[in-house]
Design a protein around this motif. Sequence first.
Motif, PDB file in Angstrom:
ATOM      1  N   GLN A 189       0.779  -1.234   0.000  1.00 11.93           N
ATOM      2  CA  GLN A 189       0.000   0.000   0.000  1.00 11.93           C
ATOM      3  C   GLN A 189       0.813   1.288   0.000  1.00 11.93           C
ATOM      4  OE1 GLN A 189      -2.281  -1.786   3.398  1.00 11.93           O
ATOM      5  NE2 GLN A 189      -3.981  -0.647   2.485  1.00 11.93           N
ATOM      6  N   VAL A 190       2.147   1.189   0.020  1.00 12.97           N
ATOM      7  CA  VAL A 190       2.969   2.389  -0.120  1.00 12.97           C
ATOM      8  C   VAL A 190       3.273   2.570  -1.607  1.00 12.97           C
ATOM      9  CG1 VAL A 190       5.136   3.525   0.466  1.00 12.97           C
ATOM     10  CG2 VAL A 190       3.924   2.186   2.192  1.00 12.97           C
ATOM     11  N   VAL A 191       2.738   3.635  -2.180  1.00 11.00           N
ATOM     12  CA  VAL A 191       2.803   3.846  -3.625  1.00 11.00           C
ATOM     13  C   VAL A 191       3.380   5.226  -3.923  1.00 11.00           C
ATOM     14  CG1 VAL A 191       0.838   2.305  -4.000  1.00 11.00           C
ATOM     15  CG2 VAL A 191       0.457   4.776  -3.748  1.00 11.00           C
ATOM     16  N   PHE A 192       3.698   5.428  -5.198  1.00  9.63           N
ATOM     17  CA  PHE A 192       4.220   6.711  -5.660  1.00  9.63           C
ATOM     18  C   PHE A 192       3.142   7.428  -6.460  1.00  9.63           C
ATOM     19  CE2 PHE A 192       7.861   3.877  -5.269  1.00  9.63           C
ATOM     20  CZ  PHE A 192       8.741   4.642  -4.523  1.00  9.63           C
TER      21      PHE A 192
ATOM     22  N   ARG B  78      -4.756   3.938   1.337  1.00 10.25           N
ATOM     23  CA  ARG B  78      -5.648   3.125   2.169  1.00 10.25           C
ATOM     24  C   ARG B  78      -6.727   2.416   1.355  1.00 10.25           C
ATOM     25  NH1 ARG B  78      -4.997   4.749   7.601  1.00 10.25           N
ATOM     26  NH2 ARG B  78      -3.661   6.594   7.810  1.00 10.25           N
ATOM     27  N   THR B  79      -6.949   2.851   0.132  1.00  9.91           N
ATOM     28  CA  THR B  79      -7.974   2.207  -0.698  1.00  9.91           C
ATOM     29  C   THR B  79      -7.450   0.957  -1.395  1.00  9.91           C
ATOM     30  OG1 THR B  79      -7.431   3.485  -2.696  1.00  9.91           O
ATOM     31  CG2 THR B  79      -8.968   4.480  -1.123  1.00  9.91           C
ATOM     32  N   LYS B  80      -6.162   0.762  -1.360  1.00  9.65           N
ATOM     33  CA  LYS B  80      -5.559  -0.371  -2.046  1.00  9.65           C
ATOM     34  C   LYS B  80      -5.488  -1.581  -1.123  1.00  9.65           C
ATOM     35  CE  LYS B  80      -1.279  -1.768  -4.398  1.00  9.65           C
ATOM     36  NZ  LYS B  80       0.067  -1.339  -4.840  1.00  9.65           N
ATOM     37  N   THR B  81      -5.723  -2.773  -1.644  1.00  5.91           N
ATOM     38  CA  THR B  81      -5.575  -4.007  -0.882  1.00  5.91           C
ATOM     39  C   THR B  81      -4.196  -4.599  -1.169  1.00  5.91           C
ATOM     40  OG1 THR B  81      -7.937  -4.491  -0.974  1.00  5.91           O
ATOM     41  CG2 THR B  81      -6.473  -6.326  -0.478  1.00  5.91           C
ATOM     42  N   ALA B  82      -3.404  -4.778  -0.116  1.00  8.00           N
ATOM     43  CA  ALA B  82      -2.080  -5.374  -0.284  1.00  8.00           C
ATOM     44  C   ALA B  82      -2.228  -6.813  -0.755  1.00  8.00           C
ATOM     45  CB  ALA B  82      -1.308  -5.314   1.025  1.00  8.00           C
TER      46      ALA B  82
ATOM     47  N   TRP C 120      -1.818 -14.155  -7.660  1.00  8.40           N
ATOM     48  CA  TRP C 120      -1.889 -13.109  -6.637  1.00  8.40           C
ATOM     49  C   TRP C 120      -2.766 -13.574  -5.478  1.00  8.40           C
ATOM     50  CZ3 TRP C 120       1.337  -9.190  -6.794  1.00  8.40           C
ATOM     51  CH2 TRP C 120       1.847  -8.750  -8.018  1.00  8.40           C
ATOM     52  N   VAL C 121      -2.300 -13.273  -4.261  1.00  7.57           N
ATOM     53  CA  VAL C 121      -3.044 -13.616  -3.050  1.00  7.57           C
ATOM     54  C   VAL C 121      -3.155 -12.348  -2.203  1.00  7.57           C
ATOM     55  CG1 VAL C 121      -3.134 -15.050  -0.973  1.00  7.57           C
ATOM     56  CG2 VAL C 121      -2.167 -15.979  -3.102  1.00  7.57           C
ATOM     57  N   ASP C 122      -4.370 -11.942  -1.867  1.00  8.88           N
ATOM     58  CA  ASP C 122      -4.571 -10.749  -1.041  1.00  8.88           C
ATOM     59  C   ASP C 122      -4.092 -10.993   0.382  1.00  8.88           C
ATOM     60  OD1 ASP C 122      -5.684  -9.497  -3.199  1.00  8.88           O
ATOM     61  OD2 ASP C 122      -7.757  -9.612  -2.497  1.00  8.88           O
ATOM     62  N   VAL C 123      -3.370  -9.994   0.908  1.00  8.82           N
ATOM     63  CA  VAL C 123      -2.943 -10.010   2.319  1.00  8.82           C
ATOM     64  C   VAL C 123      -3.302  -8.632   2.876  1.00  8.82           C
ATOM     65  CG1 VAL C 123      -1.071 -10.473   3.940  1.00  8.82           C
ATOM     66  CG2 VAL C 123      -1.026 -11.531   1.664  1.00  8.82           C
ATOM     67  N   PRO C 124      -4.533  -8.422   3.308  1.00  8.85           N
ATOM     68  CA  PRO C 124      -5.005  -7.082   3.674  1.00  8.85           C
ATOM     69  C   PRO C 124      -4.179  -6.432   4.781  1.00  8.85           C
ATOM     70  CG  PRO C 124      -6.845  -8.614   3.470  1.00  8.85           C
ATOM     71  CD  PRO C 124      -5.595  -9.438   3.423  1.00  8.85           C
ATOM     72  N   ASP C 125      -4.016  -5.105   4.627  1.00  4.97           N
ATOM     73  CA  ASP C 125      -3.377  -4.277   5.664  1.00  4.97           C
ATOM     74  C   ASP C 125      -2.005  -4.810   6.063  1.00  4.97           C
ATOM     75  OD1 ASP C 125      -5.647  -2.585   5.803  1.00  4.97           O
ATOM     76  OD2 ASP C 125      -6.648  -4.078   7.058  1.00  4.97           O
ATOM     77  N   CYS C 126      -1.219  -5.182   5.078  1.00  4.23           N
ATOM     78  CA  CYS C 126       0.123  -5.719   5.341  1.00  4.23           C
ATOM     79  C   CYS C 126       1.147  -4.900   4.574  1.00  4.23           C
ATOM     80  CB  CYS C 126       0.197  -7.189   4.923  1.00  4.23           C
ATOM     81  SG  CYS C 126       1.854  -7.902   5.054  1.00  4.23           S
ATOM     82  N   PHE C 127       2.131  -4.358   5.291  1.00  2.00           N
ATOM     83  CA  PHE C 127       3.268  -3.703   4.638  1.00  2.00           C
ATOM     84  C   PHE C 127       4.549  -4.222   5.282  1.00  2.00           C
ATOM     85  CE2 PHE C 127       6.566  -0.417   4.449  1.00  2.00           C
ATOM     86  CZ  PHE C 127       6.700  -0.328   3.073  1.00  2.00           C
ATOM     87  N   CYS C 128       5.296  -4.998   4.532  1.00  2.07           N
ATOM     88  CA  CYS C 128       6.591  -5.504   4.985  1.00  2.07           C
ATOM     89  C   CYS C 128       7.691  -4.763   4.231  1.00  2.07           C
ATOM     90  CB  CYS C 128       6.710  -7.001   4.732  1.00  2.07           C
ATOM     91  SG  CYS C 128       5.594  -8.017   5.708  1.00  2.07           S
TER      92      CYS C 128
END
Length: 617
Positions: A379-382, A398-402, A419-427
């Motif tokens: 979810q960290v984008v440019f 915040r509108t994007k699903t990780a 692709w597999v959704d992993v909501p609210d995850c930023f590693c």
Amino acid sequence: MASAASAMTSPNVRSAASPMSKPHQFNALQRAQSIMLHRKQDSSTTAPRRRCSVSPKSLLTLNSSTSPAYYPAPYTKEATTSIAKPASKPQSSDDSSGRPEWNLFQRYAATALDAIEEVFISKVLERPHPLPKTADPAVQIAGNFAPVGEQAPCHNLPVEGRIPPFINGVYVRNGANPLFEPVAGHHFFDGDGMVHAVHLRNGAAAYACRYTETERLRQERAIGKPVFPKAIGELHGHSGVARLLLFYARSLFGLVDCSHGMGVANAGLIYFNDRLLAMSEDDIPYHVRVTPSGDLETVERYDFHGQLRSSMIAHPKLDPSSRELFALSYDVIKKPYLKYLYFSPDGNKSPEVDIPLDQPTMMHDFAITENYVVVPDQQVVFKLQEMIRGGSPVIYDRTKTARFGVLPKYAADASEMRWVDVPDCFCFHLWNAWEEPATGEVVVIGSCMTPPDSVFNECEESLKSVLSEIRLDLNTGKSTRRPILSPADQLNLEAGMVNRNMLGRKTRYAYLAIAEPWPKVSGFAKVDLWTGAVSKFIFGDGKYGGEPYFVPRNPKSPREDDGYVLSFMHNENTSESELLIVNAADMQLEAAVKLPSRVPYGFHGTFITSKDLESQA
């Protein structure tokens, strides 16, 4: 925190020894107005046992004894200080100092553009607006985050304890070390790359540190001031747009040349195909050679003999079995925003696989398994248009699903990506991944960071980095995520590794920096990924370090933790630095190498064996 001379009271906590001198007193967070002082290396502090050599000339025929043009307090030698800021006017000469040879028209253009920078950008656009902490030089490069000068090889360093006899080679660690005083905002990630090297052989130790001579550094040194834009510290709002236009104008008049890259090479290090490569994700790697005398020389900006035409992230993965190097390349301007590639052991590049993304996304790291690469689309984008609105181009969407993508290593195109959704995850970093054939899952180990953009943008919420196990079910397309540590043991864990001989395979242990108080590192932890048990090595009061690096004793050892952990440690009370060597099995200190000069907090490193150095390109 216990005294450094004794162990912590907990049976699974160890503390570094502290045979240090009486501490100095200083304020490590003095404001920017008082931080710009210049000093030369003080050779009078060299201990009699140490022998520091004169460095040979760099392979790029550049000044090989470079010091920053300023030193933030308290790291100044008051007896030899003088005010030294970037040159008020660009230097122009045809002598052999490496200064640019500008014609009369270019000199007029340089003077006019400098005036625009000083009168309009600095005074009108920037000065009325206070800098956020994430871009304030007085915060970002204060204390032991401050830059140091280069250090020629210094041999026969004092060692307390005994260096394990099998450790023969060089430990190298990268970091940010700005050459010039920032003229505007500055983030710690913006600094020029400097490699610190500790040679360990037959129980003896030597140390050296050198700038990686990037095209950016070379041009700014010649001009006498910073002229390349700083991607995180400067590019905010309208002043960021103005600085981009200023840089474009300087390029148009031939005052700077960005055709050979703009990167700082300050983040990652990897030894591949007989070359030590210094990397940052804004450019291709730089080849740095370790000399027989223990020095470091920048050889070239390395494009794999013309094969690599785009930037490469700073965390490529070396498969321990195939010896292939896997990497990603992302672009923030044009599609495709993401590409996947790999290199054979002898350095031949694969065809690139374009991975379709809707928007440019920060991908600082990724993972490999035995058969797959795991790509985080988080979810960290440019969004560069945010600068026009007065904001930062690096945002938390915040509108994007990780989600995580799983792609076969030798896929011909992205159609094989699942692709597999992993909501609210930023590693920010992924430590390892492996396949579970019985369940059809891919297991990913990473530190999940909240708020996701807190490293780049000022946040009221305190940063948390939770070591997590993420399971990607390739059959159902669903995911699960759980913290590995119990709530009682929870720590901020960032920067570290697993046994590199088991990368991409199921591992039990990870060695991770304890990032507390953020952004400092008070010690490191050995985490049992299966049980959640954690053993800590705490540096001690007023002592902080960086990334732990695991060096295996024997690649064929049946014990995964059969080896030693290396880590730099700095004593903020005495301004002295050491390299610690800790037994990974019992987390006991084995040896401490006393270093001849301060080592700032930095980023990532690697270890090159003496055998590997023999075949160095």
